[in-house]
Design a protein around this motif. Sequence first.
Motif, mmCIF file in Angstrom:
data_model
loop_
_atom_site.group_PDB
_atom_site.id
_atom_site.type_symbol
_atom_site.label_atom_id
_atom_site.label_comp_id
_atom_site.label_asym_id
_atom_site.label_seq_id
_atom_site.Cartn_x
_atom_site.Cartn_y
_atom_site.Cartn_z
ATOM 1 N N ALA A 107 122.277 48.053 50.824
ATOM 2 C CA ALA A 107 123.929 48.058 51.485
ATOM 3 C C ALA A 107 124.575 46.247 50.970
ATOM 4 O O ALA A 107 125.971 46.758 50.898
ATOM 5 N N SER A 108 123.657 45.632 50.531
ATOM 6 C CA SER A 108 124.778 44.494 50.028
ATOM 7 C C SER A 108 124.079 43.513 48.874
ATOM 8 O O SER A 108 124.918 42.927 47.990
ATOM 9 N N ASP A 162 124.868 52.214 53.515
ATOM 10 C CA ASP A 162 124.963 50.935 54.333
ATOM 11 C C ASP A 162 123.956 51.571 55.150
ATOM 12 O O ASP A 162 122.508 51.395 54.771
ATOM 13 N N GLU A 163 124.021 51.538 56.449
ATOM 14 C CA GLU A 163 122.615 51.626 57.675
ATOM 15 C C GLU A 163 122.088 52.974 57.679
ATOM 16 O O GLU A 163 121.144 53.642 58.384
ATOM 17 N N ASP A 190 116.940 44.484 53.849
ATOM 18 C CA ASP A 190 117.873 44.387 53.617
ATOM 19 C C ASP A 190 117.940 42.596 54.386
ATOM 20 O O ASP A 190 117.685 42.499 55.110
ATOM 21 N N GLN A 201 129.887 40.228 55.972
ATOM 22 C CA GLN A 201 129.846 41.018 57.083
ATOM 23 C C GLN A 201 131.277 40.400 58.578
ATOM 24 O O GLN A 201 131.025 41.802 59.398
ATOM 25 N N PRO A 229 123.563 41.411 63.225
ATOM 26 C CA PRO A 229 122.942 42.262 62.625
ATOM 27 C C PRO A 229 121.395 40.814 62.413
ATOM 28 O O PRO A 229 121.642 40.423 62.888
ATOM 29 N N TYR A 335 121.128 46.877 58.789
ATOM 30 C CA TYR A 335 121.705 47.508 57.383
ATOM 31 C C TYR A 335 120.607 48.348 57.025
ATOM 32 O O TYR A 335 119.973 48.960 57.620
ATOM 33 N N SER A 336 119.655 48.768 55.316
ATOM 34 C CA SER A 336 119.964 49.361 55.323
ATOM 35 C C SER A 336 118.632 49.075 55.624
ATOM 36 O O SER A 336 117.387 50.574 55.282
#
Length: 405
Positions: A107-108, A162-163, A190, A201, A229, A335-336
């Motif tokens: 995701a990031s 993303d998720e 993640d 975020q 998160p 997240y992922s």
Amino acid sequence: MSGNPVVTGIGVTAPNGMGVDEFWSATLEGRGAIGPITRFDPARYPSSLFGEIPDFRVREHLPSRLVPQTDRMTQLALVAADWALADAKAVAGEFDEFSMGVVTASASGGFEFAQHELEKLWSKGSEYVSAYQSFAWFYAVNTGQISIRNGMRGPSGVVVTDEAGGLDAVAQATRQLRKGVRLVVTGGVDGSLCPWGWVAQLATGSLTRAVDPEQGYRPFSAEADGFVPGEGGAILVVEDREAAKERGARCYGEISGYAATFDPKPDSGREPGLRRAIELALERAEATPDEIDVVFADAAGIPDLDRIESAAITAVFGPRGVPVTAPKTMTGRLYSGAASLDLASALLSIRDQVIPPTLYVAEPAPEHPIDLVRDAPREAGVGAALVLARGRGGYNSAMVVRATQ
């Protein structure tokens, strides 16, 4: 490929447990891991809760040469992959290197590593910036490092949804199996816990501002006001059923059906895509709604998104027609890594015939007519589970897993 793909190995790095046994015991016992951020001072920020993995000593798990090359999320992914392969009893050297692939979700990327290198750039100069910055921040770095560490040179890739990515990556892995690849390491891990990543975020407006860990992430509750998160996730080993059987591998379950949809433009008047994803996943699994024994919910913790999800579940299964759970309330949304950890939990539910609980929700709001498993695990006959995941921007994914026949 013969039959549906099977999962033969699971590796977990989660806030409430490192390794499958520790994670699953904590989950069934309802031990939450959400708390105030400890790795930097969150006092200046409007949100301060996170699902941190405590006491992760990377040098106990990975060669020292890898540590300066990698972000924390990659270190966690490498450890999870090692554990998944060991769990599957799959020794990479015994496979042809081109018959093994790696597909992960991100995701990031490596935000924490990147921030540290940017700090060096600003404070000392470019000559102090690590050469590893060129890839340690990148979305595909977990795939690359896992493949290098294990000599896996078959078809590989990264999914950035993303998720939803934790399911989408597993689905992409199964496609590679159908093309003849023998084994794929897949899933998502993640984490972006640093001031730079935290500001990114916060910009979404989706994080809770609660300071009490028991009030921060309460999906389907009347008090839901955002999510907490976290970091970590799960890595799985997926294989062709017959190939796994030939080498005597244990199977947690089979991946029977998957679907992904995309939400229409806001205010278009069209129905969100989650219900359609559920229906398509069931159709592709050749399953009827009454064959599903539990739904692992996406559980956004955002009122509008919770309403969409409970409406989709109710439309397919009927009011309180299927047990629903969200064990991610113990870890935060990873997240992922969130959906792949839910997928691991679903397979463990099938193994142990038990549904893990949802924490911190005293009672679902009346607008959510779902049978939410709360506070304590529920013993149940679990032969098939549905896992749901959604990513920011309109991504919807649904996956059906079954006990191996």
